[in-house]
Design a protein around this motif. Structure first.
Motif, PDB file in Angstrom:
ATOM      1  N   ALA A 202      -0.758  -4.060 -12.383  1.00 56.99           N
ATOM      2  CA  ALA A 202      -0.753  -5.048 -13.464  1.00 56.99           C
ATOM      3  C   ALA A 202      -0.107  -6.328 -12.946  1.00 56.99           C
ATOM      4  N   PHE A 203      -0.807  -7.436 -13.079  1.00 57.82           N
ATOM      5  CA  PHE A 203      -0.327  -8.751 -12.637  1.00 57.82           C
ATOM      6  C   PHE A 203      -0.110  -9.585 -13.883  1.00 57.82           C
ATOM      7  N   VAL A 204       1.158  -9.878 -14.214  1.00 57.09           N
ATOM      8  CA  VAL A 204       1.492 -10.506 -15.489  1.00 57.09           C
ATOM      9  C   VAL A 204       2.316 -11.761 -15.238  1.00 57.09           C
ATOM     10  N   GLU A 205       2.533 -12.517 -16.313  1.00 57.13           N
ATOM     11  CA  GLU A 205       3.341 -13.728 -16.248  1.00 57.13           C
ATOM     12  C   GLU A 205       4.823 -13.364 -16.358  1.00 57.13           C
ATOM     13  N   GLY A 206       5.679 -14.292 -15.954  1.00 58.06           N
ATOM     14  CA  GLY A 206       7.114 -14.056 -16.051  1.00 58.06           C
ATOM     15  C   GLY A 206       7.888 -15.332 -16.237  1.00 58.06           C
TER      16      GLY A 206
ATOM     17  N   ARG B  98       0.834  -1.204   0.000  1.00 57.53           N
ATOM     18  CA  ARG B  98       0.000   0.000   0.000  1.00 57.53           C
ATOM     19  C   ARG B  98       0.866   1.251   0.000  1.00 57.53           C
ATOM     20  N   ARG B  99       1.944   1.252   0.793  1.00 57.81           N
ATOM     21  CA  ARG B  99       2.867   2.388   0.793  1.00 57.81           C
ATOM     22  C   ARG B  99       3.534   2.552  -0.573  1.00 57.81           C
ATOM     23  N   LEU B 100       3.946   1.441  -1.148  1.00 59.90           N
ATOM     24  CA  LEU B 100       4.610   1.492  -2.445  1.00 59.90           C
ATOM     25  C   LEU B 100       3.666   2.019  -3.520  1.00 59.90           C
ATOM     26  N   HIS B 101       2.418   1.609  -3.472  1.00 59.69           N
ATOM     27  CA  HIS B 101       1.448   2.053  -4.473  1.00 59.69           C
ATOM     28  C   HIS B 101       1.193   3.553  -4.380  1.00 59.69           C
ATOM     29  N   ARG B 102       1.210   4.082  -3.154  1.00 60.30           N
ATOM     30  CA  ARG B 102       1.029   5.534  -3.008  1.00 60.30           C
ATOM     31  C   ARG B 102       2.255   6.294  -3.498  1.00 60.30           C
ATOM     32  N   LEU B 103       3.420   5.700  -3.415  1.00 60.93           N
ATOM     33  CA  LEU B 103       4.668   6.375  -3.748  1.00 60.93           C
ATOM     34  C   LEU B 103       5.020   6.272  -5.226  1.00 60.93           C
ATOM     35  N   ALA B 104       4.788   5.124  -5.837  1.00 61.73           N
ATOM     36  CA  ALA B 104       5.230   4.862  -7.204  1.00 61.73           C
ATOM     37  C   ALA B 104       4.197   5.334  -8.220  1.00 61.73           C
ATOM     38  N   HIS B 105       4.663   5.503  -9.429  1.00 62.74           N
ATOM     39  CA  HIS B 105       3.750   5.816 -10.534  1.00 62.74           C
ATOM     40  C   HIS B 105       2.900   4.608 -10.893  1.00 62.74           C
ATOM     41  N   ARG B 106       3.540   3.432 -10.854  1.00 63.99           N
ATOM     42  CA  ARG B 106       2.844   2.208 -11.224  1.00 63.99           C
ATOM     43  C   ARG B 106       3.551   1.026 -10.586  1.00 63.99           C
ATOM     44  N   VAL B 107       2.801   0.037 -10.147  1.00 59.24           N
ATOM     45  CA  VAL B 107       3.356  -1.164  -9.524  1.00 59.24           C
ATOM     46  C   VAL B 107       2.937  -2.367 -10.371  1.00 59.24           C
ATOM     47  N   ILE B 108       3.926  -3.126 -10.821  1.00 58.16           N
ATOM     48  CA  ILE B 108       3.689  -4.294 -11.673  1.00 58.16           C
ATOM     49  C   ILE B 108       4.291  -5.510 -10.980  1.00 58.16           C
ATOM     50  N   TRP B 109       3.544  -6.610 -10.990  1.00 55.18           N
ATOM     51  CA  TRP B 109       4.041  -7.856 -10.387  1.00 55.18           C
ATOM     52  C   TRP B 109       4.085  -8.918 -11.471  1.00 55.18           C
ATOM     53  N   ALA B 110       5.263  -9.485 -11.695  1.00 60.11           N
ATOM     54  CA  ALA B 110       5.434 -10.569 -12.667  1.00 60.11           C
ATOM     55  C   ALA B 110       5.684 -11.864 -11.898  1.00 60.11           C
ATOM     56  N   ASN B 111       4.788 -12.835 -12.070  1.00 55.79           N
ATOM     57  CA  ASN B 111       4.859 -14.094 -11.336  1.00 55.79           C
ATOM     58  C   ASN B 111       5.007 -15.248 -12.325  1.00 55.79           C
ATOM     59  N   PRO B 112       6.125 -15.993 -12.283  1.00 57.55           N
ATOM     60  CA  PRO B 112       6.292 -17.118 -13.213  1.00 57.55           C
ATOM     61  C   PRO B 112       5.240 -18.202 -13.059  1.00 57.55           C
ATOM     62  N   LEU B 113       4.630 -18.314 -11.882  1.00 55.37           N
ATOM     63  CA  LEU B 113       3.646 -19.370 -11.658  1.00 55.37           C
ATOM     64  C   LEU B 113       2.292 -19.048 -12.280  1.00 55.37           C
ATOM     65  N   LYS B 114       2.076 -17.807 -12.656  1.00 56.51           N
ATOM     66  CA  LYS B 114       0.766 -17.389 -13.176  1.00 56.51           C
ATOM     67  C   LYS B 114       0.395 -18.117 -14.462  1.00 56.51           C
ATOM     68  N   ALA B 115       1.398 -18.577 -15.207  1.00 53.44           N
ATOM     69  CA  ALA B 115       1.110 -19.237 -16.484  1.00 53.44           C
ATOM     70  C   ALA B 115       0.690 -20.693 -16.320  1.00 53.44           C
ATOM     71  N   ARG B 116       0.831 -21.253 -15.146  1.00 54.70           N
ATOM     72  CA  ARG B 116       0.505 -22.663 -14.966  1.00 54.70           C
ATOM     73  C   ARG B 116      -1.002 -22.878 -14.960  1.00 54.70           C
ATOM     74  N   PRO B 117      -1.477 -23.955 -15.570  1.00 51.22           N
ATOM     75  CA  PRO B 117      -2.925 -24.208 -15.609  1.00 51.22           C
ATOM     76  C   PRO B 117      -3.502 -24.304 -14.200  1.00 51.22           C
ATOM     77  N   GLY B 118      -4.629 -23.642 -14.000  1.00 52.75           N
ATOM     78  CA  GLY B 118      -5.314 -23.696 -12.723  1.00 52.75           C
ATOM     79  C   GLY B 118      -4.713 -22.827 -11.642  1.00 52.75           C
ATOM     80  N   TYR B 119      -3.729 -22.005 -12.002  1.00 52.06           N
ATOM     81  CA  TYR B 119      -3.109 -21.173 -10.968  1.00 52.06           C
ATOM     82  C   TYR B 119      -4.084 -20.114 -10.472  1.00 52.06           C
ATOM     83  N   ALA B 120      -4.060 -19.885  -9.175  1.00 51.30           N
ATOM     84  CA  ALA B 120      -4.819 -18.797  -8.558  1.00 51.30           C
ATOM     85  C   ALA B 120      -3.928 -18.173  -7.490  1.00 51.30           C
ATOM     86  N   PRO B 121      -3.932 -16.858  -7.357  1.00 54.72           N
ATOM     87  CA  PRO B 121      -3.063 -16.185  -6.381  1.00 54.72           C
ATOM     88  C   PRO B 121      -3.562 -16.374  -4.952  1.00 54.72           C
ATOM     89  N   LEU B 122      -3.462 -17.616  -4.460  1.00 55.69           N
ATOM     90  CA  LEU B 122      -3.982 -17.944  -3.133  1.00 55.69           C
ATOM     91  C   LEU B 122      -2.897 -17.953  -2.059  1.00 55.69           C
TER      92      LEU B 122
END
Length: 389
Positions: free
Chosen positions: A355-359, A318-342
């Protein structure tokens, strides 16, 4: 053929990529997009034919007339100089299925004429596009080496921002000082009004790369992506694990392998645990207040695993989001079938992510670079964008 070319001859597309990198080192503006166009052009033509390779590179890698002489010189040095004459453009060949390299002709001005003196070129880049979409954790050693070469051609630049400074322009607001000075030079006679506009510069990009044990299969590719990003300047690189380490200076080495070796010496917590919440707080307290993250595009490359309480990570995001212009998270696991950010850390951080993207692959990192530049986030991201900082 030089020794470098001989070493690369056994690796598909390595010779073509190596030539493009050599041409860029010689001063040509060879971007990642130009390199991909070069590989696609050789695949569509006849990669075994030296004449076709010559014209595919000349039409895709040369940015202007000044690059032609440089291109001819580097082409002859890299592939082995035959005749020095510049060939005529070849007649387009009909499409072929899977091109197989044969002894190619020295450019003679007559496309398709074989020459036994010509060196053998490697297999075409037909598999390059497939490799771009492969998960880097599943690649063989040879494929990893090829991906490393392609990563070295990437470029990452932040979106431009308007600064308080003004610069001369043809349109915009009137520049009274320049207008008055022009009148004085003209003896006080009326002159055409001078104009100015606010200058633009790229926003700083901050990369926080997770080097913990769970990210070990992806750490090498992500750090090489960070190295390619740091070449353009305006980029800060940190590693996070059990400690926060600034590795921007280590990434200053031009050679990727030298940069990785310097980074390995500087990072004490390689393949250790993860303390994302504590380290994000340390980053904000130590570097955020200095302005490193203020108004910047901050990219976290991590799987989101958090050993401790996830609440400090949520507060830090939350602090970072208030400070930065934009916050992007790249998660290599996001591309796996059935993945959910749990995972606790990922679930706590996601509300503050723009922005939550693959990596997980080269193609995913290319899309990440486009999102950093200001491209539209993929569908399913938690937010559409961030307000200007």
């Amino acid at each position: 053929m030089t020794g470098v070319v001989s070493e690369a001859a056994g690796d598909p597309a390595a010779l073509l990529v190596g030539f493009a990198r050599r041409l860029r080192a010689a001063g040509a503006e060879v971007s990642g997009e130009r390199m991909r166009a070069f590989l696609r052009a050789t695949e569509a033509l006849r990669p075994w034919a030296r004449t076709d390779v010559y014209w595919a590179g000349r039409l895709t890698l040369c940015g202007g007339p000044d690059d032609v002489a440089r291109y001819d010189r580097e082409f002859a040095a890299w592939f082995g100089a035959g005749e020095r004459a510049v060939p005529r453009p070849p007649v387009p060949a009909p499409p072929r299925l899977r091109p197989v390299l044969r002894n190619a002709a020295v450019p003679t001005g007559r496309p398709g004429v074989p020459d036994e003196r010509a060196p053998r070129l490697p297999a075409s880049a037909a598999s390059t596009d497939v490799l771009r979409h492969r998960d880097v954790a599943e690649l063989s050693a040879a494929e990893r080496e090829q991906v490393r070469r392609l990563l070295a051609a990437l470029a990452l630049r932040g979106p431009v921002r308007r600064t308080a400074r003004r610069r001369p322009a043809r349109r915009g607001e009137t520049d009274p000082r320049r207008t008055v000075r022009a009148m004085l030079r003209n003896g006080g006679e009326p002159v055409r009004l001078r104009h100015r506009m606010r200058a633009e510069r790229p926003r700083r990009v901050v990369l926080l790369v997770d080097v913990s044990g769970s990210m070990a299969p992806y750490a090498d590719a992500l750090l090489r992506f960070a190295h390619a990003s740091a070449r353009g300047g305006h980029t800060e690189v940190f590693t996070v694990g059990t400690r926060l380490t600034r590795v921007t200076r280590a990434m200053a080495h031009r050679d990727p392998d030298a940069a990785m070796a310097a980074m390995a010496r500087a990072v004490p917590d390689w393949r250790g645990g993860t303390r994302l919440g504590e380290l994000l707080k340390e980053f904000l307290d130590r570097w955020g207040r200095r302005g490193t993250a203020r108004g910047a595009v901050v990219v976290l490359l991590s799987d989101g695993w958090e050993r401790g309480d996830p609440e400090p990570l949520a507060e830090g995001m939350r602090r970072l989001h208030r400070l930065a212009h934009r916050v992007i998270w790249a998660n290599p696991l996001k591309a796996r079938p059935g993945y959910a950010p749990l995972a606790a850390g990922m679930a706590a951080a996601l509300p503050s992510v723009d922005a939550f993207v693959e990596g997980h692959s080269l193609a995913a990192l290319e899309r990440l670079a486009a999102v950093v530049r200001g491209g539209r986030p993929p569908e399913g991201t938690p937010r559409e964008g961030a307000d200007d900082a």
